[in-house]
Design an enzyme around this catalytic site. Structure first.
Site, PDB file in Angstrom:
ATOM      1  CG  ASP A   1       1.066   0.923  -2.905  1.00  0.00           C
ATOM      2  OD1 ASP A   1       0.148   0.098  -2.772  1.00  0.00           O
ATOM      3  OD2 ASP A   1       1.874   0.904  -3.844  1.00  0.00           O
TER       4      ASP A   1
ATOM      5  CG  ASP B   1       5.563   2.096  -6.207  1.00  0.00           C
ATOM      6  OD1 ASP B   1       4.600   2.273  -6.974  1.00  0.00           O
ATOM      7  OD2 ASP B   1       5.721   1.059  -5.534  1.00  0.00           O
TER       8      ASP B   1
ATOM      9  CG  ASP C   1       1.637   5.695  -8.435  1.00  0.00           C
ATOM     10  OD1 ASP C   1       0.462   5.477  -8.759  1.00  0.00           O
ATOM     11  OD2 ASP C   1       2.370   4.833  -7.925  1.00  0.00           O
TER      12      ASP C   1
END
Length: 895
Positions: A333, A615, A619
């Site tokens: 990410d 997070d 996910d």
């Protein structure tokens, strides 16, 4: 009443709320601190009592039936049949000691993993003393009012008193479909898990927000009752340990096969006496057993887990350390992982004007800017001191413009949806209902039909102005800024649902924020490129923003292939696989969490080992599917932390790279001490083969008791020390190893058995024959007790024993590096190895020098002239391998 409930089943949580509150002596404002402490003393911590571990006798039982232990059982039986009771007892002692050592190491490894829980204490948000506080989840008590929000793992059994949530009850019911729970749900006649107003410990909140009254904690929860009934015991064996176990069976097969071949040859062909044949078979079996191999591997993995925790990576199982070392793709990410996650607004567009917010601090905003400030303050769940940085930055902007909102007028909230990339609230102001929306600019604009002017009045949003706004957003994103669009809409009545509310909006403008890259990330990215590790950015941000950050930190060095979530959704799995194989520099932008799962599956289908960060709640499937799921310890949700294999306590990309390097180092070190152990099997086995092939004309150069002294005494600490070896230079300059690579491969066997082993065997046999020939021995001459050469024979076997110990020192230094020279890692850089060498020399001196031990091991100190040969053995062994590695480096350089 509290004390009575602490020892009984507690009140019925399905009773009317007022009745439940009376039973718990609690109310909607929760408890005060003093009462909470009293209840904690009465009820005990909100924890599940530890399952009783498997008994120590079962642990020992598992060790004594290991294939390597089975070889020793056979050797003990042969010794007993041959009438050598002392040797049989000694082998049984070795089996027991090895089993105890292995069990102790496994327990230590378990404790190492369990101790890591202190790095990630679970917390709960409760209302105490009239305000919301965050406390350790273990301190929850019945009567507490608990806040439950998206991404939380529910910490106790509780009755909803306000709000609606969607929860995953699969941990209790096995049903994978999420269920809705509401404070307003009617009573249910079914079991507790069917009650639509109850939530349970250990389950996950997938969406929504609610307040709940805790009615059960610890072992009194539904999860606690299940834990009390179940006896789930199991130890996961890592792929590395499975490989070594297969190697152990191979060693056992070779040893038994050799014994079956050489025993009849020695008896019927060479005319060897039966007693000598038994001695040979026993020695061959014992010499082939690398005692302590498995516990040493377990300890090395446990040490690796502790080392990773010190750099900020909490690994939840030992086997993950090995997998980390073979990672060749990191899907990361952007926000908080590559960047500092400290947003600040650097540009605001309201109506037709682009503003720098800094000069306007404290200034009176115009109508358009004020409307934007009101919207971002209302559509926000953060406060000025804490919360999501993407929420805090616009809130601070509004505060600087003199606008605050305590949400007293909020009527409804539509939580941020990762698919829609929007959040909205319905707020009441002076009797008028307003919908305030913020989110991805393209998603906000898609729902807008009007735009606000500088004077605060609306006008239709035509296509030309829509394109102008798109260009303005693109310009901000191209500078690496994160952009949030803001809109509003007056509502005549409360909306029927989200789709009904988020339409026909008036565009108020956007805020552009900067989240600077972490200063350590560019170096970590460069290490990945050097190590052959591919980095793919997967983010919900705008494609231009993602590409700009990727260039800043060095992930991409040219123009990357940028794919949006919409493009990804339209791809077939095969096309995605082909694209990932064709284009190395790829950035995925505006992707949904579900898309992460497809990316992980495509990479794994291409036979790549994938580490995936995440997070958010959604996910979790991608993290489970990846080889290494990496959750954020600070900003991540409980759900992702549960699903992950590794948790970053600092949310830092550089920590992932450090963990990969540590995984490579642990794997290399396991190979080093396996090589070290294998290298000594050859000089232990060759003497017995010479004895057998000569039909006893050459006496045994080494006794079984001396082999046991080597394998269980002098060899152990240096092998453990090699498991703590510092990283070899160039560790992160090598490409990742393939999934199919074996820990024990052909080159390693050739180096251990064939190169280091044969050199050591030649040296120790030279020492053995030097002593015998010096004493006048000739082949076939008697050397048994009472013969003239018996003392010389004992000196010769002692010389063999000491020769192997000396060669162990050279092998230990040679095993420290697989590629580079010893000077590159430093001769004295592994102090634990130096102490291990001191230990093995001390053990050897005691066995040779102390009379009672001489009698047990059949040793006798050789003459000083013979002992003077021993210091030459280590540099010969190490030097030969150093020359081999140098020649190999030259060949690779000239290719």
């Amino acid at each position: 009443m509290v004390e009575q409930q602490a020892t009984t089943g507690g009140p019925d949580p399905r009773a009317p709320l007022a009745e439940l509150c009376r039973a718990l002596s609690a109310g909607p404002d929760g408890l005060d601190t003093a009462e909470a402490r009293r209840r904690l003393a009465a009820y005990g911590p909100n924890e599940l009592r530890r399952q009783r571990r498997r008994g120590w006798w079962r642990e020992l039982g598992r060790q004594v039936v290991h294939p390597l232990a089975l070889l020793l059982w056979v050797a003990a039986a042969l010794a007993w049949v041959a009438g050598t009771v002392v040797l049989a007892v000694a082998i049984l002692v070795v089996i027991a000691l090895n089993a105890l050592f292995a069990s102790a190491q496994e327990r230590q490894a378990e404790r190492a993993v369990e101790a890591l829980t202190r790095y990630l204490p679970r917390h709960a948000r409760v209302r105490r003393d009239g305000r919301w506080q965050e406390i350790p989840a273990a301190e929850l008590v019945p009567g507490d009012v608990l806040a439950v929000a998206e991404g939380d793992r529910v910490s106790a059994d509780a009755r909803l008193i306000e709000g609606t949530v969607e929860v995953d009850l699969s941990a209790l019911t096995g049903e994978s479909q999420p269920v809705y729970r509401s404070a307003d749900a009617p009573p249910s006649r079914g079991g507790p898990t069917e009650a639509a107003n109850l939530v349970f410990s250990g389950t996950n909140c997938l969406s929504g927000e609610a307040r709940a009254l805790v009615h059960a904690t610890g072992m009194r929860t539904e999860l606690g009752r299940i834990a009390a009934l179940s006896q789930r015991v199991g130890r996961e064996e890592s792929p590395l340990e499975k490989q070594v176990r297969r190697v152990a069976w191979l060693i056992a097969g070779v040893a038994v096969g050799a014994g079956l071949v050489f025993f009849p040859l020695g008896v019927f062909v060479a005319g060897m006496p039966i007693s000598d044949a038994f001695t040979f078979a026993i020695g061959l079996l014992v010499a082939n057993v690398p005692e302590g191999l498995l516990p040493t591997i377990t300890l090395a993995l446990a040490v690796g887990v502790r080392g990773l925790a010190r750099v900020g990576a909490v690994v939840k199982r030992l086997s993950a350390v090995e997998t980390l070392g073979s990672t060749d793709v990191i899907c990361t990410d952007k926000t908080g992982t590559l960047t500092e996650n400290r947003m600040r607004v650097v540009a605001v567009r309201a109506a037709d004007t682009l503003l720098d917010p800094a000069p306007g601090r404290g200034a009176r905003p115009d109508a358009a800017l004020r409307a934007l400030a009101v919207a971002v303050a209302a559509c926000n769940n953060a406060d000025l001191d804490s919360g999501d940085p993407t929420e805090v930055a616009p809130l601070r902007l509004a505060a600087d413009l003199g606008v605050t909102d305590d949400h007293a007028g909020r009527r409804t909230q539509f939580a941020f949806d990762p698919k829609l990339r929007l959040m909205s609230t319905v707020d009441s102001d002076a009797g008028q209902l307003w919908l305030h929306t913020k989110g991805a600019p393209e998603e906000v604009l898609r729902r807008c039909t009007r735009v606000v002017g500088a004077d605060g009045t609306d006008r239709p949003l035509d296509e030309a102005y829509r394109k102008e706004l798109d260009a303005a957003v693109t310009a901000q994103a191209g500078q690496g800024r994160r952009v949030l669009g803001v809109a509003r809409r007056p509502l005549p009545t409360a909306p029927a649902g989200r789709a009904d509310a988020e339409r026909d909006l008036t565009f108020l403008g956007f805020v552009a924020m900067v989240d600077p890259p972490r200063p350590e990330v560019p170096e970590a990215v460069a290490r990945c490129h050097t190590a052959g590790i591919r980095i793919i950015m997967v983010t919900g941000d705008h494609g231009l923003t993602a590409a700009a950050i990727a260039r800043q930190v060095g992930i991409t060095r040219g123009e990357p292939t940028v794919l949006t979530g919409d493009q990804l959704d339209g791809m077939s799995p095969d096309r995605l696989r082909d694209l990932l194989a064709e284009h190395r520099e790829v950035v995925f932008a505006r992707v949904s969490p579900e898309a992460k799962l497809h990316i992980a599956e495509a990479l794994r289908a291409n036979h790549q080992v994938v580490a995936m960060t995440g997070d958010g709640v959604n996910d979790a499937p991608a993290l489970r599917r990846a080889d290494i799921g990496v959750a954020m310890g600070r900003t991540g949700t409980d759900v992702t932390r549960e699903a992950a294999t590794m948790i970053l306590t600092d949310d830092n990309f550089a920590t992932i790279v450090a963990a990969v390097a540590a995984g490579r180092r642990v794997y290399d070190n396991v190979r080093k001490f396996i090589l070290y152990i294998f290298a000594h099997l050859t000089p232990e086995v060759v003497p017995f083969l010479i004895f057998a092939l000569s039909a006893g004309a050459v006496p045994l150069p080494l006794t079984v008791m001396q082999i046991l002294a080597i394998d269980l005494g002098t060899e152990t600490l240096p092998a453990l020390a090699l498991g703590r070896e510092p990283a070899e230079p160039g560790l992160m300059e090598r490409p990742p190893r393939r999934r199919s690579d074996k820990v024990v491969n052909g080159p390693m066997v050739a180096r251990g058995y064939g190169f280091l082993g044969l050199i050591s065997a030649a040296l120790v046999l030279a020492g053995f024959f030097a002593v015998l020939l010096r004493a006048g021995w000739r082949p076939g001459a008697p050397t048994g007790p009472g013969s003239a050469l018996h003392d010389a024979y004992r000196e010769a076997t002692t010389m063999t024993f000491l020769g192997i110990v000396s060669c162990q020192i050279g092998t230990a230094f040679a095993a420290r590096t697989e590629h580079v020279s010893l000077r590159s890692v430093g001769v004295f850089s592994n102090r634990l190895l130096l102490w291990g060498i001191v230990f093995e020399l001390a053990v050897a001196a005691l066995i040779v020098g102390v009379p009672p031990l001489r009698a047990v091991f059949g040793t006798r100190p050789p003459e000083p002239a013979m002992l003077a040969l021993l210091p030459a053995f280590p540099p010969i062994v190490w030097g030969a391998d150093e020359l081999r590695r140098a020649a190999r480096r030259r060949r690779q350089h000239h290719r």
